[in-house]
Design a protein around this motif. Structure first.
Motif, short mmCIF file in Angstrom:
data_model
loop_
_atom_site.label_atom_id
_atom_site.label_comp_id
_atom_site.label_asym_id
_atom_site.label_seq_id
_atom_site.Cartn_x
_atom_site.Cartn_y
_atom_site.Cartn_z
N THR A 64 37.24 37.51 43.97
CA THR A 64 37.48 37.75 42.55
C THR A 64 38.98 37.73 42.24
OG1 THR A 64 35.58 39.21 42.62
CG2 THR A 64 36.94 39.34 40.66
N PHE A 94 41.14 39.48 39.56
CA PHE A 94 40.90 40.53 38.57
C PHE A 94 41.77 40.36 37.34
CE2 PHE A 94 39.26 42.22 42.45
CZ PHE A 94 38.14 42.92 42.06
N ALA A 107 45.31 43.15 40.10
CA ALA A 107 45.03 44.13 41.15
C ALA A 107 45.70 43.79 42.46
CB ALA A 107 43.53 44.30 41.35
N LEU A 108 46.94 43.32 42.40
CA LEU A 108 47.70 43.10 43.64
C LEU A 108 48.07 44.47 44.23
CD1 LEU A 108 50.00 40.21 42.44
CD2 LEU A 108 48.05 40.03 43.97
N PHE A 109 48.24 44.50 45.56
CA PHE A 109 48.57 45.78 46.21
C PHE A 109 50.08 46.01 46.09
CE2 PHE A 109 44.97 44.09 48.89
CZ PHE A 109 44.00 44.70 48.11
N PRO A 110 50.49 47.00 45.31
CA PRO A 110 51.91 47.14 44.98
C PRO A 110 52.79 47.49 46.17
CG PRO A 110 50.66 49.00 44.13
CD PRO A 110 49.68 48.02 44.67
N HIS A 111 52.19 48.09 47.21
CA HIS A 111 53.03 48.51 48.34
C HIS A 111 53.19 47.41 49.38
CE1 HIS A 111 48.87 49.26 49.36
NE2 HIS A 111 49.21 49.18 50.62
N MET A 112 52.55 46.24 49.14
CA MET A 112 52.68 45.14 50.09
C MET A 112 53.46 44.01 49.41
SD MET A 112 48.81 44.86 51.48
CE MET A 112 47.83 46.29 51.90
N ARG A 168 45.56 34.88 46.96
CA ARG A 168 44.96 35.90 47.80
C ARG A 168 43.45 35.71 47.88
NH1 ARG A 168 45.30 42.15 46.05
NH2 ARG A 168 43.89 41.40 44.46
N ALA A 169 42.86 35.27 46.76
CA ALA A 169 41.42 35.08 46.76
C ALA A 169 41.02 33.82 47.52
CB ALA A 169 40.91 35.03 45.33
#
Lengths: 610, 355
Positions: free
Chosen positions: B79, B81, B85-90, B146-147
């Motif tokens: 998906t 989003f 909804a990316l991971f902010p700490h990476m 990423r997807a």
């Protein structure tokens, strides 16, 4: 304007840091007094590290803080996961419930936790303190983690699931890093709350369990030793280092620096804990026999505990209290059972009347022969036949004055404290019975009088004296006279020797009208579980060498033949420590007067205070 | 065989029925768009396919296998989003590698894939970039990357362009079509923007209040809306009451118009749709209806005018400007008149729109 701002800033910083600085400087003072600087010394640090009681308290404080903060953080974070998945209404209700304990008075939390433990038959111990700390830390964790859940960016959890992560992986790899600041601040908050806590610990701790705060509190009676300044200095420096390190980690964007700082901090904490563990001697473990001792704080040289343990193989569990009134309910309710207690004459009398003491078996105390017979007779005043108690220290109230200003021998009577020429140079005690005893004795009455007319007269006399008095003070009297703030102070004889060491010009007199005296003695509660070990402890306290060590440590009058022997060539000391019979016979000990008379005293005392 | 099939899906949240007996088939390699106003159930449909919601009733099939109760991490789809909804700490690289690491791919493989994916979304060299240093459009592309590195059979996109500005949105539309063609996988796309839907899709599903209003190619949806809701939602339209006098003859504003529709019966009330660009403007008396221009706005490609004629305010678009007050006539080619039934069933009533 700019100068004003700078001045304001300096003032604020001064208010914040000058007291800490003063404490740090005093920790290096050779002298025990706060008023006199007699040279640089690290002896208080040495004493601190060799004092197993302090090191045990430090160990307890930090292990309890670390474990309770860690456990509360885990439970609290788990609770947040549940709470944020609830409906809005339920969530608000739960958060409201969570906030109540935060606002609740510590004393309510402490007492209710203690009641809970006692109702369920859980005896108070290290474990109960730990449980209590976890309990009161939980709301803080929830309060700091919950907002982080609210701030979670978009659907990162779902995104992780979408990319193939299991719910646990998604939580661990995505949610935890995002809420980490909340978890960290929750942990740190819990840790500091736990280290800071006094009230809750006080109510839930068991025999021999002290944290730094409860230990300091229990030492207030005999005056705080500079070892605690040393301890406070070390704690301040440690906290400073950790704070600077974590700030560095927080500000730096370089992951290497962050990792380095984290590793450093962790290592630092581990080394610190290991250090305390070694010094506290807990690691040695205890084998078999124990004796539980309950005494006024800092009332024996801590080195003697180790010596006793080595000599007898009995492990000492030492616990301290600040006032006899604090000790009384513990012994009466047996919430913690002790084998030996050390407390004051009037309280021992009360315990005897209530059958809370066991008769002493003197076959286990051969060293009773080392006790000066006169003081055993004095003890018969509250313990006829010396059946229940063996004196530990003896003391009397007297007048300390500066011979540089007032010629030696000029002060002989309590009534001298009412002379106009000493106006503004007098320090009087600030304790109802002690202060009134002075006025009653000055007027020639018994300090245990129950006659209202005499009490009224004494109070009027005290009111009349008010303009002459520089200050009403208890523990700080010695420092006031050492610092030169006054020339006359009413102090206990135990303070005299060491004050004279700092200033040889001070003279001490027990006024001719007689004075108040007290005997603090060892006794055994009826509920004692290790009676033999208790007797061994009392016997050890009466050993000549023990008495000498204790005397050096306390400089209180210890009525042991060895101590009398030590001082007999020094008539000045003898006068302070072991006054002649003629003086002794005029002295009286405080007695319980019953609640009606107590109320009367309190009424008149209020009149004086207003 | 259909790749994904939703069968008789119903779903409600608390008291609100979001989907009611919903059916949908998605074929291999299709670009299908769920289009509708907010609250129409399009996102819920996507979340049911993704596994983030469980339907109250009905089943979801993937290649004929019932996956209704399979958790999201076990489904062969990914998906993108709404807010990425990316991971902010990476960083970028770690974000893209997330799915591959979970599935235990080798480091070399992961490295290759990151390079390939970043090239695909035109962000070569962004590996070490922090997420908060990326623009909205770049974040969007990283979310795509990423997807797709996980080689899903189906890519679900939940209004992925919603947060971008107009120009970027248009660029990204072509980008998405290109990506879809290069990857050769199925896209299920959710949007409320009809232009996006028409530009990119092979098939558009127009939804309202939990029901499908119309399903078809973008041309079908635009040119032959089946009801007033679709007509109104897709582009600008003149929707007027009319009476189907007989086959191929419709009466609008008391005027007879020839048309090409039949099978509606005789003297039946119907809805008539005429697109604004299909109105031919002429001199008075030359068309079916005479009227007067009451409003005129220049919109770049054309002028948009409101013309009062036959008691109805018509919306017309023309490259020639007729100033306000000009008397004109209106005419429509028979094939540009779209006749629709008046709503009768419950499902059709959903078209009573608030737009």
């Amino acid at each position: 304007m700019k100068n004003l701002k700078t001045l304001y800033l300096i003032l604020i910083l001064a208010f914040l840091y000058v007291p800490i600085l003063a404490l740090m400087i005093l920790s290096f003072n050779e002298s025990k007094s706060m008023a006199v600087w007699s040279g640089f010394s690290t002896k208080w640090y040495e004493e601190m590290f060799s004092n197993t009681l302090i090191m045990e308290a430090v160990w307890n404080t930090f292990t309890i803080a670390l474990i309770s903060a860690a456990v509360a953080t885990i439970i609290g974070t788990a609770a947040c996961i549940g709470i944020q998945a609830m409906r809005k209404k339920t969530e608000n209700a739960i958060m409201a419930l969570n906030n109540i304990p935060l606002l609740n008075a510590d004393i309510v939390t402490g007492i209710s936790l203690m009641m809970t433990f006692l109702v369920f038959g859980i005896s108070l111990s290290y474990g109960t303190v730990l449980l209590s700390h976890i309990t009161f830390c939980l709301p803080y964790v929830i309060l700091s983690v919950m907002p982080k859940f609210k701030q979670l960016t978009g659907n990162t959890y779902e995104a992780a699931l979408d990319l193939g992560a299991t719910p646990w992986q998604a939580f661990y790899k995505v949610i935890i890093p995002e809420i980490k600041p909340g978890i960290m601040s929750g942990f740190l908050l819990s840790f500091t709350m736990s280290v800071d806590d006094f009230v809750i610990t006080h109510f839930t701790r068991g025999a021999g369990i002290n944290t730094i705060s409860t230990m300091i509190y229990s030492q207030v009676k005999v005056g705080i030793r500079p070892t605690l300044f040393a301890l406070s200095t070390i704690i301040f420096v440690v906290v400073l280092i950790v704070l600077v390190a974590s700030n560095m980690a927080g500000n730096s964007t370089n992951p290497k620096v962050q990792k380095g700082v984290t590793a450093f901090t962790t290592g630092f904490v581990v080394v610190l804990l290991a250090g305390t563990l070694v010094f506290s001697g807990i690691a040695g473990g205890s084998g078999g026999k124990e004796v539980h001792v309950y005494s006024y704080g800092d009332y024996i040289d801590p080195a003697l505990i180790e010596e006793f343990e080595e000599e007898t193989g009995i492990t000492v569990v030492m616990d301290t209290f600040d006032t006899a009134e604090e000790m009384y309910p513990v012994v009466k309710n047996e919430s913690v059972t002790y084998d030996v207690i050390c407390t004051s004459d009037y309280m021992l009398e009360k315990l005897m009347e209530e059958d809370l003491l066991a008769e002493l078996d003197y076959s286990g105390i051969p060293n009773i022969d080392n006790m000066d017979k006169r003081y055993l007779e004095l003890a018969e005043g509250f313990d006829p036949g010396n059946k229940y108690a063996v004196p530990h220290t003896w003391g009397s109230l007297g007048i300390l004055y500066n011979t540089k200003v007032i010629p030696e021998g000029e002060i002989t009577s309590w009534n001298d404290l009412w002379k106009d020429k000493y106006k503004g140079r007098i320090v009087m005690p600030d304790s109802m019975r002690d202060t009134m005893a002075i006025a009653l004795k000055a007027k020639g009455y018994s300090l245990n009088t129950t006659k209202e007319a005499e009490i009224a007269e004494a109070i009027d006399y005290l009111i009349q004296q008010k303009p002459l008095v520089y200050k009403y003070a208890n523990d700080s009297a010695r420092d006031l006279i050492l610092g030169g703030a006054c020339d006359i102070a009413v102090v206990w004889n135990g303070e005299v020797l060491y004050t004279q060491e700092e200033n040889p010009d001070l003279a001490y007199v027990i006024p001719k009208e007689g004075s108040e005296h007290f005997t603090d003695a060892w006794a055994m509660p009826a509920a004692a579980k290790h009676k033999d070990a208790g007797l061994a402890w009392i016997n050890f306290m009466l050993e000549k060498q023990t008495a000498e060590v204790n005397f050096d440590y306390l400089t209180y009058s210890i009525p042991n033949v060895a101590v009398i022997e030590m001082n007999k060539d020094n008539p000045a000391n003898m006068g302070v420590l072991f006054p002649p019979d003629a003086v002794l016979t005029k002295c009286e000990a405080l007695k319980n007067l019953g609640s009606e008379v107590d109320d009367m005293y309190t009424e008149y005392w209020k009149k004086f205070k207003s | 065989m259909a790749l994904i099939e939703l069968r008789n899906i119903s779903k409600s949240f608390e008291d609100t029925q979001v989907l009611d007996n919903f059916n949908l088939t998605v074929n291999e390699n299709e670009f299908i768009t769920l289009l509708g106003p907010s609250g129409c159930g399009k996102t819920t449909t996507l979340r049911i396919i993704g596994g983030f919601e469980t339907p109250d009733e009905g089943q979801v099939f993937f290649e004929g296998v019932d996956i209704t109760n399979v958790p999201p991490n076990k489904r062969h789809l990914n998906t993108v989003f709404q807010k990425y909804a990316l991971f902010p700490h990476m960083n970028v690289e770690e974000n893209i590698a997330f799915g591959l690491k979970i599935s235990g791919k080798s480091d070399a493989y992961i490295k290759d894939k990151i390079k390939y994916a970043l090239k695909l979304v035109n962000l070569d060299g962004f590996e070490k970039r922090k997420i908060d240093r990326l623009s909205g459009g770049q974040q969007q592309r990283i979310a795509m990357a990423r997807a797709i590195v996980n080689e899903p059979r189906v890519l679900l996109l939940d209004e992925p362009l919603g947060a971008l500005d107009l120009k970027l949105r248009q660029d990204m539309q072509y980008e998405l079509i290109r990506l879809k063609n290069e990857l050769g996988i199925t896209f299920i796309y959710v949007t409320h923007d009809q232009e996006e839907a028409l530009t990119m899709s092979d098939k558009v599903v127009v939804m309202n209040k939990g029901y499908i209003q119309q399903m078809g190619t973008p041309e079908q949806i635009y040119n032959e809306p089946e009801n007033a809701f679709v007509a109104d939602f897709i582009g600008d339209s003149n929707i007027v009451d009319g009476i189907m006098v007989r086959d191929k003859v419709v009466k609008i504003c008391d005027t007879i118009f020839p048309c090409i529709d039949d099978g509606f019966g005789q003297n039946k009330p119907v809805d008539v749709v005429i697109r604004p660009e299909d109105l031919i403007i002429g001199k008075p008396g030359q068309g079916h209806l005479d009227g007067e221009v009451v409003h005129n706005v220049f919109q770049g490609v054309h002028y948009e005018m409101e013309i009062e004629a036959g008691g109805f305010l018509w919306l017309a678009q023309n490259t020639t400007s007729y100033p306000v007050g000009t008397k004109v006539s209106l005419e429509v080619e028979p094939e540009n008149i779209q006749i629709m039934h008046k709503p009768q069933s419950e499902g059709e009533e959903a078209i009573e729109i608030d737009v």
